[in-house]
Design a protein around this motif. Structure first.
Motif, PDB file in Angstrom:
ATOM      1  N   SER A 131      -7.947   5.622 -26.614  1.00 41.57           N
ATOM      2  CA  SER A 131      -8.418   6.881 -26.071  1.00 41.57           C
ATOM      3  C   SER A 131      -9.422   7.445 -27.058  1.00 41.57           C
ATOM      4  CB  SER A 131      -7.221   7.819 -25.916  1.00 41.57           C
ATOM      5  OG  SER A 131      -7.659   9.152 -25.910  1.00 41.57           O
ATOM      6  N   SER A 132     -10.242   8.390 -26.625  1.00 46.08           N
ATOM      7  CA  SER A 132     -11.143   9.002 -27.590  1.00 46.08           C
ATOM      8  C   SER A 132     -10.442  10.174 -28.251  1.00 46.08           C
ATOM      9  CB  SER A 132     -12.437   9.433 -26.911  1.00 46.08           C
ATOM     10  OG  SER A 132     -12.130  10.226 -25.801  1.00 46.08           O
ATOM     11  N   SER A 133     -10.910  10.466 -29.454  1.00 47.09           N
ATOM     12  CA  SER A 133     -10.332  11.570 -30.222  1.00 47.09           C
ATOM     13  C   SER A 133     -11.487  12.431 -30.710  1.00 47.09           C
ATOM     14  CB  SER A 133      -9.546  10.982 -31.395  1.00 47.09           C
ATOM     15  OG  SER A 133      -9.772  11.707 -32.572  1.00 47.09           O
ATOM     16  N   LEU A 134     -11.235  13.711 -30.888  1.00 48.58           N
ATOM     17  CA  LEU A 134     -12.322  14.594 -31.324  1.00 48.58           C
ATOM     18  C   LEU A 134     -12.484  14.588 -32.830  1.00 48.58           C
ATOM     19  CD1 LEU A 134     -11.715  17.624 -28.939  1.00 48.58           C
ATOM     20  CD2 LEU A 134     -13.309  15.712 -28.661  1.00 48.58           C
ATOM     21  N   THR A 135     -11.415  14.251 -33.555  1.00 49.22           N
ATOM     22  CA  THR A 135     -11.483  14.468 -34.996  1.00 49.22           C
ATOM     23  C   THR A 135     -11.315  13.257 -35.897  1.00 49.22           C
ATOM     24  OG1 THR A 135      -9.172  15.028 -34.898  1.00 49.22           O
ATOM     25  CG2 THR A 135     -10.717  16.858 -34.972  1.00 49.22           C
ATOM     26  N   GLY A 136     -10.867  12.157 -35.450  1.00 51.42           N
ATOM     27  CA  GLY A 136     -10.665  11.053 -36.398  1.00 51.42           C
ATOM     28  C   GLY A 136      -9.883   9.950 -35.743  1.00 51.42           C
ATOM     29  N   LEU A 137      -9.154   9.215 -36.577  1.00 54.89           N
ATOM     30  CA  LEU A 137      -8.438   8.047 -36.076  1.00 54.89           C
ATOM     31  C   LEU A 137      -6.933   8.325 -36.063  1.00 54.89           C
ATOM     32  CD1 LEU A 137      -8.568   4.963 -35.377  1.00 54.89           C
ATOM     33  CD2 LEU A 137      -8.447   4.527 -37.831  1.00 54.89           C
ATOM     34  N   ALA A 138      -6.292   7.953 -34.972  1.00 56.79           N
ATOM     35  CA  ALA A 138      -4.831   7.996 -34.909  1.00 56.79           C
ATOM     36  C   ALA A 138      -4.360   6.630 -34.435  1.00 56.79           C
ATOM     37  CB  ALA A 138      -4.361   9.082 -33.950  1.00 56.79           C
ATOM     38  N   ILE A 139      -3.305   6.131 -35.071  1.00 55.17           N
ATOM     39  CA  ILE A 139      -2.766   4.816 -34.697  1.00 55.17           C
ATOM     40  C   ILE A 139      -1.288   4.984 -34.419  1.00 55.17           C
ATOM     41  CG2 ILE A 139      -2.432   2.418 -35.421  1.00 55.17           C
ATOM     42  CD1 ILE A 139      -4.401   3.035 -37.715  1.00 55.17           C
ATOM     43  N   SER A 140      -0.876   4.574 -33.239  1.00 56.54           N
ATOM     44  CA  SER A 140       0.548   4.602 -32.955  1.00 56.54           C
ATOM     45  C   SER A 140       0.992   3.192 -32.602  1.00 56.54           C
ATOM     46  CB  SER A 140       0.835   5.553 -31.801  1.00 56.54           C
ATOM     47  OG  SER A 140       2.183   5.406 -31.417  1.00 56.54           O
ATOM     48  N   ILE A 141       1.964   2.694 -33.343  1.00 51.98           N
ATOM     49  CA  ILE A 141       2.493   1.355 -33.067  1.00 51.98           C
ATOM     50  C   ILE A 141       3.965   1.468 -32.714  1.00 51.98           C
ATOM     51  CG2 ILE A 141       3.014  -0.914 -34.078  1.00 51.98           C
ATOM     52  CD1 ILE A 141       0.397  -0.846 -35.503  1.00 51.98           C
ATOM     53  N   THR A 142       4.338   0.801 -31.642  1.00 54.83           N
ATOM     54  CA  THR A 142       5.749   0.706 -31.269  1.00 54.83           C
ATOM     55  C   THR A 142       6.161  -0.742 -31.463  1.00 54.83           C
ATOM     56  OG1 THR A 142       5.614   2.520 -29.698  1.00 54.83           O
ATOM     57  CG2 THR A 142       7.403   0.944 -29.361  1.00 54.83           C
ATOM     58  N   CYS A 143       7.278  -0.938 -32.115  1.00 50.36           N
ATOM     59  CA  CYS A 143       7.751  -2.299 -32.368  1.00 50.36           C
ATOM     60  C   CYS A 143       9.096  -2.513 -31.683  1.00 50.36           C
ATOM     61  CB  CYS A 143       7.883  -2.522 -33.869  1.00 50.36           C
ATOM     62  SG  CYS A 143       8.311  -4.211 -34.298  1.00 50.36           S
ATOM     63  N   ILE A 144       9.224  -3.675 -31.074  1.00 49.20           N
ATOM     64  CA  ILE A 144      10.463  -4.050 -30.398  1.00 49.20           C
ATOM     65  C   ILE A 144      11.021  -5.280 -31.113  1.00 49.20           C
ATOM     66  CG2 ILE A 144      11.431  -4.849 -28.178  1.00 49.20           C
ATOM     67  CD1 ILE A 144       8.549  -3.381 -27.240  1.00 49.20           C
ATOM     68  N   GLY A 145      12.315  -5.263 -31.339  1.00 52.02           N
ATOM     69  CA  GLY A 145      12.929  -6.397 -32.028  1.00 52.02           C
ATOM     70  C   GLY A 145      14.316  -6.657 -31.490  1.00 52.02           C
ATOM     71  N   GLU A 146      15.004  -7.601 -32.129  1.00 50.49           N
ATOM     72  CA  GLU A 146      16.333  -7.959 -31.645  1.00 50.49           C
ATOM     73  C   GLU A 146      17.285  -8.176 -32.817  1.00 50.49           C
ATOM     74  OE1 GLU A 146      15.088 -11.785 -29.858  1.00 50.49           O
ATOM     75  OE2 GLU A 146      16.308 -12.735 -31.421  1.00 50.49           O
ATOM     76  N   ALA A 147      18.548  -8.063 -32.532  1.00 49.79           N
ATOM     77  CA  ALA A 147      19.582  -8.394 -33.516  1.00 49.79           C
ATOM     78  C   ALA A 147      20.814  -8.856 -32.750  1.00 49.79           C
ATOM     79  CB  ALA A 147      19.926  -7.178 -34.352  1.00 49.79           C
TER      80      ALA A 147
END
Ligand SMILES: [Mg+2]
Length: 344
Positions: A131-147
């Motif tokens: 998406s575009s942002s007005l002020t800078g960079l944002a990074i959101s990472i979601t991680c899925i794992g197992e146990a």
């Protein structure tokens, strides 16, 4: 070369960034390219999910953090949270918000770091959004794992007399950050010091390119140890110990002389005139594992390479304390880095 993101458009950008991704994990049934990714996990597994949002100016400073390193770190800190549950990371989704300052090439750099981390840890990128942002960079990472269902380790399982263990060494990432911050003032010409990183490479690496302790999780499994509690050290040992003790309703005693600290960290703390133990206890961003094991596992953990015994769990009435080299007892305080608390 600089290609404006507008020339590719959102779909073009995603296509460029995710080109050639091959799914490595059996549980990744379908990745990028449809309305949603499809995952297929066997029923004997628990599924773990963690997410992390990084904002420019709050969590990272692009004057000294290369985009590729930022991508690598953003992915690895998520893997670290899955390992901290005694699990294995399998998939991530990556969402980015970026201002016009960033080009297609910049995002390729960021993604190169993310993809490198995924390769190293055998994790699949299965989707995301831009998406575009007005002020800078944002990074959101979601991680899925197992146990395995009986192997998930929470923060609330520590018991009186359990041994407290920590992997690697502490405080180096924090000293690396201090070094980079000093470099920044040099760049701005605010201080008359020449940047000199010789002999301090380890500190920079710990700050800019941290690793998650997959190896420790594998060693624990190989020696049949299931910790009673565990978490990764992102905000500093003091604060994480207090989380474990609060959630487990216990106290703890940790010993200053057993806190693992690298030589370069010690040298740098002296140069900055900082208290070394405070740096190691509260520095943060170490991404080492803090865990407790029953006293019966003493021999096994004390022989484990890269793991140090730093203390033990006590009754809750005794509180959480650090025992210094000269035998004094100090109550632990969470001075961990908390961006929300800094808001005024
Ligand atoms: Mg964590």
């Amino acid at each position: 070369m600089r290609t404006e993101i507008a020339t590719l458009g959102e779909f073009g950008l995603i296509k460029r960034l995710t080109e050639g991704i091959k799914l490595e994990n059996e549980s990744s049934k379908y990745g990028v390219g449809d309305d949603a990714a499809v995952l297929s996990y066997p029923s004997e597994k628990e599924i773990l999910v963690t997410t992390d949002l990084l904002m420019e100016g709050v969590h990272f400073d692009l004057t000294y953090v290369p985009l590729k390193h930022l991508g690598y770190k953003a992915a690895v800190v998520n893997f670290s949270d899955i390992y901290a549950m005694n699990g294995t990371p399998r998939q991530i989704t990556v969402s980015l918000a970026l201002s016009k300052r960033f080009s297609v090439e910049d995002m390729e750099e960021l993604y190169a770091g993310i993809r490198l981390a995924c390769q190293q840890y055998h994790v699949d990128v299965i989707g995301g959004d831009t998406s575009s942002s007005l002020t800078g960079l944002a990074i959101s990472i979601t991680c899925i794992g197992e146990a395995d269902k009986d192997k998930v380790v929470y923060r609330n399982g520590a018991k009186e007399t359990d041994l407290i263990c920590v992997s690697g060494d502490l405080g180096a990432a924090y000293m690396g950050l201090q070094l980079l911050e000093r470099e920044k003032t040099v760049l701005k010409g605010e201080k008359d010091i020449q940047p000199d990183f010789t002999g301090k490479e380890y500190l920079l690496e710990r700050q800019l390119k941290p690793e998650a302790r997959k190896d420790i999780i594998e060693k624990l499994a190989a020696t049949n140890i299931v910790p009673t509690s565990m978490m990764d050290i992102s905000d500093g040992l003091s604060s994480e110990l207090m989380h474990i003790c609060t959630q487990s309703n216990t106290g703890c005693r940790v010993y200053e002389e057993h806190i693992p600290i690298d030589y370069q960290t010690a040298v740098m703390a002296e140069e900055f005139n900082m208290n070394l133990t405070t740096c190691a206890m509260n520095g943060g961003e170490d991404y080492e594992l803090l865990f407790t094991v029953p006293i019966a596992d003493h021999e096994k953990v004390s022989q484990m390479e890269g793991v140090r015994l730093i203390g033990h769990i006590t009754k809750p009435e005794l509180g959480c304390a650090l025992i210094t080299r000269d035998g004094q007892e100090f109550e632990l305080k969470a001075q961990g880095w908390n961006p929300l608390k800094e808001e005024k």
